[in-house]
Structure formats: structure tokens, C-alpha cells
Design an enzyme around this catalytic site. Structure first.
Site, PDB file in Angstrom:
ATOM      1  N   TRP A 179       0.937  -1.170   0.004  1.00  0.00           N
ATOM      2  CA  TRP A 179       0.073   0.034  -0.055  1.00  0.00           C
ATOM      3  C   TRP A 179       0.817   1.354   0.043  1.00  0.00           C
ATOM      4  O   TRP A 179       2.118   1.324   0.355  1.00  0.00           O
ATOM      5  CB  TRP A 179      -1.013  -0.071   1.267  1.00  0.00           C
ATOM      6  CG  TRP A 179      -0.531  -0.054   2.704  1.00  0.00           C
ATOM      7  CD1 TRP A 179       0.650  -0.408   3.196  1.00  0.00           C
ATOM      8  CD2 TRP A 179      -1.217   0.274   3.751  1.00  0.00           C
ATOM      9  NE1 TRP A 179       0.847  -0.360   4.359  1.00  0.00           N
ATOM     10  CE2 TRP A 179      -0.226   0.105   4.857  1.00  0.00           C
ATOM     11  CE3 TRP A 179      -2.432   0.522   4.112  1.00  0.00           C
ATOM     12  CZ2 TRP A 179      -0.696   0.151   6.204  1.00  0.00           C
ATOM     13  CZ3 TRP A 179      -2.989   0.728   5.282  1.00  0.00           C
ATOM     14  CH2 TRP A 179      -1.962   0.529   6.364  1.00  0.00           C
ATOM     15  N   HIS A 229      -8.070  20.008  -5.955  1.00  0.00           N
ATOM     16  CA  HIS A 229      -8.370  20.309  -7.416  1.00  0.00           C
ATOM     17  C   HIS A 229      -7.230  19.976  -8.382  1.00  0.00           C
ATOM     18  O   HIS A 229      -6.579  20.814  -8.895  1.00  0.00           O
ATOM     19  CB  HIS A 229      -8.639  21.682  -7.349  1.00  0.00           C
ATOM     20  CG  HIS A 229      -9.690  22.175  -6.360  1.00  0.00           C
ATOM     21  ND1 HIS A 229     -11.093  22.182  -7.079  1.00  0.00           N
ATOM     22  CD2 HIS A 229     -10.178  22.526  -5.371  1.00  0.00           C
ATOM     23  CE1 HIS A 229     -12.052  22.422  -6.131  1.00  0.00           C
ATOM     24  NE2 HIS A 229     -11.360  22.621  -4.923  1.00  0.00           N
ATOM     25  N   HIS A 267     -16.513  25.845  -3.569  1.00  0.00           N
ATOM     26  CA  HIS A 267     -14.955  26.224  -3.790  1.00  0.00           C
ATOM     27  C   HIS A 267     -15.038  27.791  -4.265  1.00  0.00           C
ATOM     28  O   HIS A 267     -13.749  28.272  -4.218  1.00  0.00           O
ATOM     29  CB  HIS A 267     -14.851  25.428  -5.146  1.00  0.00           C
ATOM     30  CG  HIS A 267     -13.341  25.755  -5.840  1.00  0.00           C
ATOM     31  ND1 HIS A 267     -12.161  25.742  -5.275  1.00  0.00           N
ATOM     32  CD2 HIS A 267     -13.352  25.771  -7.205  1.00  0.00           C
ATOM     33  CE1 HIS A 267     -11.277  25.925  -6.348  1.00  0.00           C
ATOM     34  NE2 HIS A 267     -11.894  26.052  -7.340  1.00  0.00           N
TER      35      HIS A 267
END
Length: 258
Positions: free
Chosen positions: A62, A70, A80
Site C-alpha cells: 500500500w 483540485h 470552492h
């Protein structure tokens, strides 16, 4: 299982429906929107290994990663932008999930953009599309096919000049038309952001952000493979991560299409 869902699975299994990935790869090489130096810029995507079947974790592999909300193919929520900061349910964790799914209306402006990288979609151009394909329904995703995502060199993709980026987008009047007169879910683009590259010089600056998010609508940026969708008939699923208080999120956007 309802007959509608059973039919959907049958059509997918038989190959009569296709699942199209509209997402660009997310990596340290993912291009970023350049803001003027006086503002905080989003950090580049970073990923590091935690274990890989070794002493750090003998049976598992992992990674950890960090990035901005963004970065890459991403979702813009109303919060936003300053125009959407006081709206209800304006963060990604509070948006009703049914609003992540809607019919796709794909407006192909790739030929115009090939001639002019600063091309702006006008209301007249939208109405011409509607004359051919029908009225844009409420709660649709309006996707601008520009073929911009085919620009593999990050420098060409951002297309930064001395006076800022040069990329296509929507005219201010088009954003108002789609948000207010067509009541769309939002707009999706192949460029790094939902406004045109020169939108900082517009009045108001970044009008698509201002008008869309002020109307409670969403944005999808960094899309790809829009040339694989028909003008109408596809369904888009664009579900952001459920970040508490989040203004947006990287996401995997898929379309189901004939």
C-alpha cells in the site's frame, strides 16, 4: 432487483452498453493550474510506499499520497468559489449523491479550438447544438469536447505564455445560460480548470466559477475521452471523495454509453 437495473446489467454484460473512463491518470507528472505567485498554489501529487510484502508489512502492498483537492481530473463544489460560500449543502460531503449522476450533453468544439486555443463557447453555439440534438435537459452534465486532453506534453496542456495560460472555455453568457436557463448539474472540460485560460482578465474574473458555483452548480475539470461519447445518450457518474468540508476532490469519472 428492479427490471430497470436488471436490464442495465444485461446490456452491460452483453456489450450493448460501454463504460468509458473519462479520467486522466493521476501521478506526480499531472499538470497543475499555475496561479500568480502571491497566491497559494496546489501542491503536486506525491505518492510514497508504505510497505510491499516486506518487513514494513509482510503480506500487503500500500501507499500514502498527498495532493490538493483540485488536482488532475477533479470535482468543483459550490463552496470552492466565494459566490457559493453561503449556499446550503455546498461541500462535497453534503451534496446529495443523486446529483453526481446525470445525462451527458457533449458539445464538440474541437474544430474551433484547433484554430483558436482561446475559443469561448457562446450561447449562440449552444443553441445551434440544441437545434440539432434537442434542448439540454435539467440536471444534465454539459461536457465541452475540445480534444485538449490529447496534449500529452504538460507544457502544451497548460499552454502558458507571458500573459498567462491560453486554453478554451465558456463565455460568461454561456455559464449564466446553462446554470440559470437550463438548470444543469454543471459543466465538464478537458482543460486544467473549468474557466478559460485567460479568465483572470474577464469581468468578473473566472466567470464560470463565479456563476456556476454561485448557482449551486458543479464543475468537472481534466476530463478525457470525450471523443468516445455521442452528443446525447450517455450517462455520467462523477462522485467525489466524501471529504468533510471539502471544496472539491480528485475523482474517477465514468460514462455509460451505447
Amino acid at each position: 432487483m428492479s427490471s430497470v437495473l436488471a436490464k442495465l446489467l444485461e446490456e452491460l454484460t452483453a456489450g450493448r452498453l460501454r463504460v468509458v473512463d473519462l479520467t486522466q491518470p493521476l501521478s506526480p507528472q499531472t499538470p497543475l493550474l499555475p496561479l500568480p505567485p502571491q497566491f497559494n498554489n496546489t501542491p503536486a501529487f506525491r505518492i510514497w510506499e508504505l510497505s510491499r510484502y516486506d518487513e514494513r508489512g509482510p503480506a500487503w502492498y500500500w501507499n500514502a499520497f498527498e495532493t490538493g483537492e483540485h488536482t488532475g481530473t477533479h470535482f468543483d463544489a459550490p463552496v470552492h468559489w466565494i459566490s457559493g460560500k453561503d449556499l446550503p449543502d455546498n461541500t462535497v460531503d453534503r451534496i446529495p449523491p443523486k446529483k453526481f449522476v446525470g445525462p451527458a450533453c457533449v458539445i464538440d468544439i474541437s474544430s474551433e479550438v484547433a484554430r483558436n486555443p482561446n475559443y469561448l463557447l457562446t450561447p449562440e453555439r449552444i443553441r445551434r447544438w440544441e437545434e440539432q440534438h434537442g434542448r439540454i435537459p435539467a440536471s444534465a452534465w454539459v461536457l465541452l469536447r475540445t480534444d485538449w486532453s490529447k496534449r500529452e506534453d504538460p507544457k502544451d496542456y497548460i499552454n502558458l505564455k507571458e500573459n498567462g495560460p491560453h486554453t478554451p472555455g465558456l463565455a460568461q453568457e454561456s455559464s449564466a445560460f446553462l446554470a440559470q436557463e437550463r438548470d444543469v448539474l454543471g459543466v465538464g472540460v478537458e482543460t486544467v480548470g473549468t474557466d478559460a485560460g485567460q479568465a483572470a482578465t474577464f469581468d468578473p474574473p473566472f466567470p464560470n466559477h463565479y456563476l456556476m458555483h454561485g448557482s449551486g452548480k458543479f464543475g468537472l475539470a481534466g476530463l478525457s475521452n470525450l471523443d468516445r461519447l455521442p452528443p446525447t445518450g450517455a450517462v455520467v457518474v462523477a462522485a467525489p471523495l466524501k471529504i468533510v468540508g471539502g471544496s472539491g476532490s480528485p475523482l474517477r469519472v465514468i460514462a455509460i454509453t451505447p
